[in-house]
Design a protein around this motif. Structure first.
Motif, PDB file in Angstrom:
ATOM      1  N   GLU A 105       0.832  -1.204   0.000  1.00  0.00           N
ATOM      2  CA  GLU A 105       0.000   0.000   0.000  1.00  0.00           C
ATOM      3  C   GLU A 105       0.865   1.251   0.000  1.00  0.00           C
ATOM      4  O   GLU A 105       0.559   2.244  -0.673  1.00  0.00           O
ATOM      5  CB  GLU A 105      -0.918  -0.018   1.223  1.00  0.00           C
ATOM      6  CG  GLU A 105      -1.977   1.057   1.226  1.00  0.00           C
ATOM      7  CD  GLU A 105      -2.926   0.947   2.406  1.00  0.00           C
ATOM      8  OE1 GLU A 105      -3.755   1.863   2.580  1.00  0.00           O
ATOM      9  OE2 GLU A 105      -2.841  -0.045   3.165  1.00  0.00           O
ATOM     10  N   ASN A 109       1.017   4.304  -2.874  1.00  0.00           N
ATOM     11  CA  ASN A 109       0.922   5.725  -2.538  1.00  0.00           C
ATOM     12  C   ASN A 109       2.104   6.506  -3.091  1.00  0.00           C
ATOM     13  O   ASN A 109       1.967   7.660  -3.504  1.00  0.00           O
ATOM     14  CB  ASN A 109       0.844   5.894  -1.025  1.00  0.00           C
ATOM     15  CG  ASN A 109      -0.460   5.377  -0.445  1.00  0.00           C
ATOM     16  OD1 ASN A 109      -1.429   5.175  -1.169  1.00  0.00           O
ATOM     17  ND2 ASN A 109      -0.477   5.140   0.859  1.00  0.00           N
ATOM     18  N   HIS A 467       3.832  15.694  -5.009  1.00  0.00           N
ATOM     19  CA  HIS A 467       3.575  14.354  -4.457  1.00  0.00           C
ATOM     20  C   HIS A 467       4.807  13.825  -3.721  1.00  0.00           C
ATOM     21  O   HIS A 467       4.724  13.336  -2.598  1.00  0.00           O
ATOM     22  CB  HIS A 467       3.202  13.409  -5.594  1.00  0.00           C
ATOM     23  CG  HIS A 467       3.159  11.964  -5.187  1.00  0.00           C
ATOM     24  ND1 HIS A 467       2.087  11.413  -4.535  1.00  0.00           N
ATOM     25  CD2 HIS A 467       4.079  10.974  -5.319  1.00  0.00           C
ATOM     26  CE1 HIS A 467       2.308  10.144  -4.295  1.00  0.00           C
ATOM     27  NE2 HIS A 467       3.521   9.851  -4.776  1.00  0.00           N
TER      28      HIS A 467
END
Length: 474
Positions: A105, A109, A467
């Motif tokens: 996960e 991301n 990001h």
């Protein structure tokens, strides 16, 4: 075993089953089932982390290495302790602040859904194979203690672990781990070590009965020691089973200090069990299978009642790690594959049902693999070779290098996994070549592709730089 020892073991298993049922009552949400509500205090967190790391391979495998090579057999578990300390010093803060459930996960991301998928497949292979090693360990000791054949021992071993893990997930695992950590510590340090030394004639008796090489920490050879560090220290740093325990800590301080404490405990455990293996060689130099060194030494050395306590301690070490890796495998499958790609709108009730069914399926699969492989250190080498070689650099670069791209990470994991598997088939599990080839391939691929392949799909924020900056501030 006599009736006293059998009674101790049966009582212990009954206590574990009862504690597991208590844990099941607390598993009401997905976070309860997967990360124990992220609410463990330092004593519980430390005990669980140590119990997870020091499982069947640590006990049975280190005693085997101590029987064969002496004190240098400590390197395999010591490497795991080093990995825990490295994790605390360099990654604990970043991991704790992510608020995710799995390594995969985190990779989505940071990079892409493709990185999540392929990394989850690698991690599932690793955690499932670790579960296999623990079941092999339990099966081997039950075979020696009770005289059962290996198949029956494996079926019993898998059934015991499956019972409480399927019911309560991480809460059951946590509560049983605390009991198992206490029993394991008493059995190994307070009973088995002093009585083994006494049977062998003390430290002087060991010097008289064993070759001098048994007291040389480097007798395994630099290549094997280096292999242990590459496999186990790096594997611990990027292992889903360990990360999942990090997520259970109540605070960052608990997480960091608990990891360091568990690392120190691992070093003491490694030395102790290696010495027990050396004592076994001094007392029982004709054991046919060195993998039975610990169990055979216990049966030969310990009086009735005390033997039951020590054997319960060994079961504790095996069962705690088996349950931890089993829930890690289930979490990866449910969180990173089922809910991510098929059932994205599941409610809590359905999530828990699917998690329990998945845990059961992984457990049955692990039992079948245990019957096929049967050698605990072979299974462990396969697990850590795939994990360390394929995931170490993508995770480290993901945290510390802003330029690395999603496509580079994807191809790095894919290519290095293929290289490792081919190398394992060609060179065997005892060779250092597969892990070296995997690490080199992973590093070169991720660096090269980051420069020549730019991502065609940008992260879902205003721009890639924003990001990356948001991720790295964690």
């Amino acid at each position: 075993m006599n009736i006293i020892d059998m009674s101790v073991i049966i009582l212990y298993l009954a206590i574990i089953a009862f504690v597991g049922l208590l844990g099941a009552r607390r598993a009401k949400t997905s976070e309860d089932y997967i990360v124990a509500g992220r609410n463990l205090s330092f004593p519980m967190y430390f005990g669980c982390m140590a119990a997870l790391t020091l499982g069947g391979a640590a006990t049975i495998g280190t005693a085997k290495l101590g029987y064969q090579s002496g004190l240098s057999g400590m390197w395999f578990v010591t490497s795991q302790g080093i990995g825990l300390v490295l994790l605390s010093l360099f990654l604990a803060k970043k991991i704790f602040n992510l608020r995710v459930l799995t390594i995969s996960e985190m990779l989505e991301n940071r990079f892409s859904v493709e990185a999540r998928l392929i990394s989850s497949l690698v991690s599932i292979t690793y955690t499932a194979m670790l579960t296999v090693t623990q079941i092999i360990g339990i099966g081997s000791v039950l075979k020696v203690w009770l005289g059962w054949n290996f198949t029956l021992s494996i079926i019993v071993a898998g059934g015991i672990v499956l019972f409480y893990t399927v019911l309560g997930g991480m809460w059951s695992v946590t509560m049983t781990d605390i009991v198992q950590f206490i029993v394991m510590s008493i059995g190994i340090f307070a009973v088995m070590l002093p009585m083994s030394l006494s049977k062998a004639g003390g430290w002087e008796g060991l010097h008289e009965k064993l070759p001098s090489t048994y007291f040389d920490l480097s007798v395994m050879g630099g290549a094997d020691i280096f292999k242990s560090l590459l496999l186990y220290a790096l594997g611990i740093v990027v292992g889903q089973d360990v990360w999942q325990r990090v997520f259970t800590a109540r605070s960052l301080k608990t997480s960091r200090y608990g990891l360091i404490a568990a690392g120190g405990y691992s070093l003491m455990y490694a030395i102790t069990v290696a010495i027990i293996g050396m004592c076994a060689f001094a007392v029982l130099p004709t054991i046919t299978d060195p993998q039975n060194a610990f169990a055979s030494m216990a049966i030969t050395t310990l009086p009735p009642g005390v033997l039951g306590i020590v054997l319960a301690g060994v079961l504790s070490a095996l069962m705690s790690t088996a349950s931890g890796t089993l829930i890690a495998s289930s979490t990866l499958i449910v969180n990173d594959i089922i809910t991510r790609f098929w059932k994205r709108d599941m409610n809590e009730k359905r999530f828990l049902i699917i998690s329990r069914l998945t845990t059961l399926s992984v457990g049955v699969f692990s039992m079948v693999c245990a019957l096929w492989i049967q050698d605990i250190l072979v299974a462990l080498d396969i697990a850590f070779a795939v994990l360390s070689g394929a995931l170490f650099f993508p995770i480290i670069f993901g945290f510390f290098w802003k330029r690395v791209t999603a496509r580079a990470v994807f191809y790095s994991i894919l290519i290095s996994s293929v290289v490792i598997l081919i190398s394992l088939m060609m060179k065997g599990t005892t060779s250092i070549v597969p892990i070296l080839y995997g690490l080199v391939t992973s590093c070169v691929t991720i660096v090269l592709f980051s420069y020549i392949l730019r991502d065609s799909v940008k992260p879902t924020v205003n721009n890639e730089e924003e990001h990356n900056q948001k991720f790295h501030t964690l």
